[in-house]
Design an enzyme around this catalytic site. Sequence first.
Site, short mmCIF file in Angstrom:
data_model
loop_
_atom_site.label_atom_id
_atom_site.label_comp_id
_atom_site.label_asym_id
_atom_site.label_seq_id
_atom_site.Cartn_x
_atom_site.Cartn_y
_atom_site.Cartn_z
N GLU A 100 0.85 -1.20 0.00
CA GLU A 100 0.00 0.00 0.00
C GLU A 100 0.89 1.24 0.00
O GLU A 100 2.03 1.21 0.47
CB GLU A 100 -0.91 -0.05 1.24
CG GLU A 100 -1.89 1.08 1.39
CD GLU A 100 -2.86 1.28 0.23
OE1 GLU A 100 -2.37 1.48 -0.91
OE2 GLU A 100 -4.07 1.27 0.46
N ASP A 101 0.35 2.32 -0.54
CA ASP A 101 1.13 3.57 -0.58
C ASP A 101 1.08 4.27 0.78
O ASP A 101 2.09 4.70 1.31
CB ASP A 101 0.65 4.50 -1.70
CG ASP A 101 -0.86 4.75 -1.67
OD1 ASP A 101 -1.57 4.13 -0.86
OD2 ASP A 101 -1.34 5.57 -2.48
N ASP A 152 -4.14 5.89 6.08
CA ASP A 152 -4.64 7.14 6.64
C ASP A 152 -5.69 6.76 7.70
O ASP A 152 -5.33 6.44 8.82
CB ASP A 152 -5.20 7.94 5.46
CG ASP A 152 -5.59 9.36 5.82
OD1 ASP A 152 -4.96 9.93 6.70
OD2 ASP A 152 -6.53 9.89 5.21
N LYS A 173 0.08 7.39 8.42
CA LYS A 173 -0.32 8.59 9.18
C LYS A 173 -1.10 8.11 10.39
O LYS A 173 -2.34 8.10 10.38
CB LYS A 173 -1.22 9.49 8.32
CG LYS A 173 -0.52 10.22 7.21
CD LYS A 173 -1.36 11.40 6.71
CE LYS A 173 -2.00 11.11 5.40
NZ LYS A 173 -2.68 12.27 4.78
N VAL A 197 0.08 14.39 1.37
CA VAL A 197 1.32 14.24 0.62
C VAL A 197 1.06 13.71 -0.79
O VAL A 197 0.07 13.03 -1.05
CB VAL A 197 2.32 13.31 1.34
CG1 VAL A 197 2.87 13.97 2.60
CG2 VAL A 197 1.69 11.96 1.68
N ASP A 220 -1.25 10.72 -5.33
CA ASP A 220 -1.80 11.78 -6.18
C ASP A 220 -2.66 12.77 -5.41
O ASP A 220 -3.12 12.49 -4.30
CB ASP A 220 -2.70 11.15 -7.26
CG ASP A 220 -4.03 10.67 -6.67
OD1 ASP A 220 -3.98 9.86 -5.73
OD2 ASP A 220 -5.10 11.12 -7.13
P1 IMP Z 1 -7.60 5.29 4.18
O1 IMP Z 1 -8.69 4.34 3.76
O2 IMP Z 1 -8.19 6.54 4.83
O3 IMP Z 1 -6.52 4.67 5.02
O4 IMP Z 1 -6.99 5.87 2.86
C1 IMP Z 1 -6.03 5.24 2.17
C2 IMP Z 1 -5.96 5.79 0.76
O5 IMP Z 1 -6.28 7.18 0.72
C3 IMP Z 1 -4.57 5.68 0.23
O6 IMP Z 1 -4.36 4.45 -0.43
C4 IMP Z 1 -4.48 6.86 -0.71
O7 IMP Z 1 -4.96 6.51 -1.98
C5 IMP Z 1 -5.38 7.89 -0.10
N1 IMP Z 1 -4.64 8.87 0.73
C6 IMP Z 1 -4.64 8.99 2.07
N2 IMP Z 1 -3.84 9.97 2.49
C7 IMP Z 1 -3.30 10.51 1.38
C8 IMP Z 1 -2.35 11.57 1.15
O8 IMP Z 1 -1.82 12.24 2.05
N3 IMP Z 1 -2.05 11.81 -0.15
C9 IMP Z 1 -2.58 11.11 -1.20
N4 IMP Z 1 -3.45 10.11 -1.03
C10 IMP Z 1 -3.81 9.81 0.25
MG MG Z 2 -4.18 4.21 -2.57
#
Ligand code: IMP
Ligand code: MG
Length: 174
Positions: A97-98, A101, A129, A151, A157
């Site tokens: 995973e990138d 969040d 994060k 970021v 992106d």
């Molecule tokens: P989560 O489900 O909130 O953990 O979100 C994860 C996904 O949100 C990541 O795979 C990214 O595609 C996107 N994402 C979360 N934070 C960032 C950021 O700071 N920059 C760009 N994409 C983000």
């Molecule tokens: Mg992603």
Amino acid sequence: MAEHIQVLISEEDVCKRIGELARRISEDYAGKTLHLICILKGSLFFTCELAKRLTVPVTIDCMSVSSYGAGTSSSGVVRLQKDLDETIEGRDVLVIEDIIDSGRTLSYLLGNLAARRPESLRLCTLLDKPDRRVCEVHVDYTGFEIPDQFVVGFGLDFDQRYRNLPFIGVLNFD
Ligand code: IMP
Ligand code: MG
């Protein structure tokens, strides 16, 4: 609104850290074939750089899920947009995973993949994060923990732009 990008982690530091992760992962999976799952599109660059540095045999598949719209905050809705091409049953799977969040995407995804009965299932993320976590997720390999900032770069992106930046930068608006 103008967009400004400030370098947070240089290309050199990202690549150095990916090398360290690759060494650890190669040790942990010694004697096995590792099946990498690249979570499109954000993990494309990280998956390539990591895979090139792994010394165990590797296979790669991709899947795509979305939890974000076009903005910078999570919609909370996770959608499976593209499934894997191959079965993961009985395989040693490492999800790449990138960024984690809220954890919503991974929490949905890991549940979905675990139900397919892999031999093992672990998670590797370039960025984390932790301050933003809503869903608990166990991360096995982390590149960098970063503060609560949006970021871009190295695959990440904003509205599909900036993925090709070779470094990780903080995006600000004014
Ligand atoms: P989560 O489900 O909130 O953990 O979100 C994860 C996904 O949100 C990541 O795979 C990214 O595609 C996107 N994402 C979360 N934070 C960032 C950021 O700071 N920059 C760009 N994409 C983000
Ligand atoms: Mg992603």
